[in-house]
Design a protein around this motif. Structure first.
Motif, PDB file in Angstrom:
ATOM      1  N   GLU A  60      29.556  19.383 -14.200  1.00 17.63           N
ATOM      2  CA  GLU A  60      28.583  20.368 -13.721  1.00 17.63           C
ATOM      3  C   GLU A  60      27.168  19.935 -14.117  1.00 17.63           C
ATOM      4  OE1 GLU A  60      27.572  24.033 -11.836  1.00 17.63           O
ATOM      5  OE2 GLU A  60      29.555  23.124 -12.040  1.00 17.63           O
ATOM      6  N   PRO A  61      26.239  19.822 -13.165  1.00 14.66           N
ATOM      7  CA  PRO A  61      24.854  19.494 -13.527  1.00 14.66           C
ATOM      8  C   PRO A  61      24.236  20.593 -14.398  1.00 14.66           C
ATOM      9  CG  PRO A  61      25.225  19.237 -11.153  1.00 14.66           C
ATOM     10  CD  PRO A  61      26.409  19.949 -11.703  1.00 14.66           C
ATOM     11  N   THR A  62      23.395  20.205 -15.335  1.00 14.15           N
ATOM     12  CA  THR A  62      22.692  21.204 -16.136  1.00 14.15           C
ATOM     13  C   THR A  62      21.496  21.762 -15.372  1.00 14.15           C
ATOM     14  OG1 THR A  62      21.433  19.433 -17.209  1.00 14.15           O
ATOM     15  CG2 THR A  62      23.407  20.216 -18.340  1.00 14.15           C
ATOM     16  N   SER A  63      21.040  21.015 -14.370  1.00 21.93           N
ATOM     17  CA  SER A  63      20.035  21.537 -13.442  1.00 21.93           C
ATOM     18  C   SER A  63      20.215  20.829 -12.112  1.00 21.93           C
ATOM     19  CB  SER A  63      18.617  21.333 -13.978  1.00 21.93           C
ATOM     20  OG  SER A  63      18.302  19.959 -14.063  1.00 21.93           O
ATOM     21  N   GLY A  64      19.647  21.416 -11.061  1.00 24.59           N
ATOM     22  CA  GLY A  64      19.866  20.888  -9.720  1.00 24.59           C
ATOM     23  C   GLY A  64      21.206  21.339  -9.174  1.00 24.59           C
ATOM     24  N   ARG A  65      21.603  20.786  -8.032  1.00 19.23           N
ATOM     25  CA  ARG A  65      22.858  21.208  -7.408  1.00 19.23           C
ATOM     26  C   ARG A  65      23.435  20.087  -6.562  1.00 19.23           C
ATOM     27  NH1 ARG A  65      21.105  25.225  -2.438  1.00 19.23           N
ATOM     28  NH2 ARG A  65      19.534  23.847  -1.522  1.00 19.23           N
ATOM     29  N   VAL A  66      24.738  20.203  -6.321  1.00 11.93           N
ATOM     30  CA  VAL A  66      25.445  19.268  -5.442  1.00 11.93           C
ATOM     31  C   VAL A  66      25.876  20.032  -4.203  1.00 11.93           C
ATOM     32  CG1 VAL A  66      27.441  17.755  -5.175  1.00 11.93           C
ATOM     33  CG2 VAL A  66      26.230  17.838  -7.365  1.00 11.93           C
ATOM     34  N   LEU A  67      25.550  19.479  -3.042  1.00 10.91           N
ATOM     35  CA  LEU A  67      25.850  20.131  -1.772  1.00 10.91           C
ATOM     36  C   LEU A  67      26.943  19.378  -1.031  1.00 10.91           C
ATOM     37  CD1 LEU A  67      22.186  20.778  -0.507  1.00 10.91           C
ATOM     38  CD2 LEU A  67      23.620  22.289  -1.888  1.00 10.91           C
ATOM     39  N   LEU A  68      27.842  20.128  -0.417  1.00 12.02           N
ATOM     40  CA  LEU A  68      28.853  19.593   0.493  1.00 12.02           C
ATOM     41  C   LEU A  68      28.595  20.203   1.855  1.00 12.02           C
ATOM     42  CD1 LEU A  68      31.534  18.079   1.112  1.00 12.02           C
ATOM     43  CD2 LEU A  68      32.737  20.170   0.424  1.00 12.02           C
ATOM     44  N   ASP A  69      28.232  19.369   2.817  1.00 13.18           N
ATOM     45  CA  ASP A  69      27.868  19.851   4.159  1.00 13.18           C
ATOM     46  C   ASP A  69      26.807  20.946   4.088  1.00 13.18           C
ATOM     47  OD1 ASP A  69      29.692  18.097   5.301  1.00 13.18           O
ATOM     48  OD2 ASP A  69      31.312  19.566   5.279  1.00 13.18           O
ATOM     49  N   GLY A  70      25.848  20.751   3.186  1.00 10.88           N
ATOM     50  CA  GLY A  70      24.716  21.666   3.102  1.00 10.88           C
ATOM     51  C   GLY A  70      24.923  22.898   2.254  1.00 10.88           C
ATOM     52  N   GLU A  71      26.125  23.082   1.704  1.00  7.71           N
ATOM     53  CA  GLU A  71      26.412  24.262   0.880  1.00  7.71           C
ATOM     54  C   GLU A  71      26.775  23.823  -0.529  1.00  7.71           C
ATOM     55  OE1 GLU A  71      29.476  26.632   2.621  1.00  7.71           O
ATOM     56  OE2 GLU A  71      28.389  26.980   4.493  1.00  7.71           O
TER      57      GLU A  71
END
Length: 272
Positions: A60-71
């Motif tokens: 899990e990122p401590t900041s930011g995000r991971v997107l799959l198909d924009g979500e």
């Protein structure tokens, strides 16, 4: 359509990722184009596996995000995500006393429910995965009895049985002899040509250049170069990222970039 104009199947957006209190990547933004065969390369400890684990929601990122198909992948239920993304980690340990076919069959769990257990489609998926990895004759053997290379192919078969549109593989050629390395990479190329998005961490630069359509080069937790291997792999980059003096020529067989290290006794730096 070029990779640069394709939608991003996966996108790490300004992510900070690491382990315990050690940050590996800080504010990293990098994506995986839909339908690409992406190779992540870089020196040891540069963050390749860490990025792959973030894409797979293992980390899990401590900041930011991971997107799959924009979500955001955080919004996906675990089984639903496991039907979209399959991960082959760097090292896996099989339960004691498990048969090859049974371990490969565990790749089918995202497709099952309490009401709908083992079906013909599951049987066919396991058979096809065993056939693709040349393990049919070993299906009844205990995983413990196999060589390191055979065990690695069992884990690949389990990932194939999962039948996800996106496959993430962390150093999948580990433990495989040279013939089986190329056999596996040819299988991944075939799956890519059939429409899968393939993402793999590789150490061998020439294998990465031969099979990848898209490349992410990492150094010190950052993506320092992204694009087609023919655009990315240069003598300057190899010197900067790997500290390697080398020529980059055209592979006489495939036409892809071929890295030829220079004799360090004859030259301390490569050509400009």
């Amino acid at each position: 359509m070029t990779h640069s104009s394709r939608p991003q199947r996966l996108l790490a957006e300004a992510v900070t990722i690491g382990y315990d209190r050690r940050t590996i990547s800080d504010g990293l933004t990098v994506g995986i184009p839909e339908g690409s065969f992406t190779a992540i390369i870089g020196p040891n400890g540069c963050g390749k596996s860490t990025l792959l684990r973030a894409f797979a929601r293992v980390l899990e990122p401590t900041s930011g995000r991971v997107l799959l198909d924009g979500e955001s992948i955080r919004t996906r239920k675990s089984k639903a995500l496991a039907r979209e993304l399959g991960l082959l980690p760097q090292s896996s340990i099989a339960p004691d006393g498990i048969r090859v076919a049974d371990l490969v069959g565990r790749g089918r769990s995202p497709h099952q429910s309490l009401l709908q257990q083992w079906r013909l489609s599951d049987e066919e998926a396991v058979h096809d995965a065993l056939a693709a990895t040349h393990l049919l004759e070993h299906s009844d053997r205990l995983v413990d009895e196999l060589s390191g290379g055979q065990r690695q192919r069992v884990w690949v078969a389990m990932l194939l049985a999962q039948q996800t549109p996106t496959m993430l593989l962390d150093e999948p050629t580990t433990f495989l002899d040279i013939a089986h390395q190329y056999e596996l990479l040819e299988l991944l190329r075939q799956l890519h040509e059939e429409g899968k998005t393939v993402v793999t961490v590789l150490h061998d630069l020439n294998q990465a250049a031969r099979y990848a359509t898209h490349m992410i080069v990492m150094k010190d937790g950052d993506a320092v170069a992204v694009g087609a291997p023919s655009d990315v792999l240069t003598a300057d980059l190899l010197r900067e990222v790997f500290g390697l003096a080398a020529l980059v020529i055209e592979d006489p067989v495939t036409g892809t970039p071929l890295v030829v290290p220079l004799d360090p006794r004859a030259a301390t730096t490569g050509p400009a």
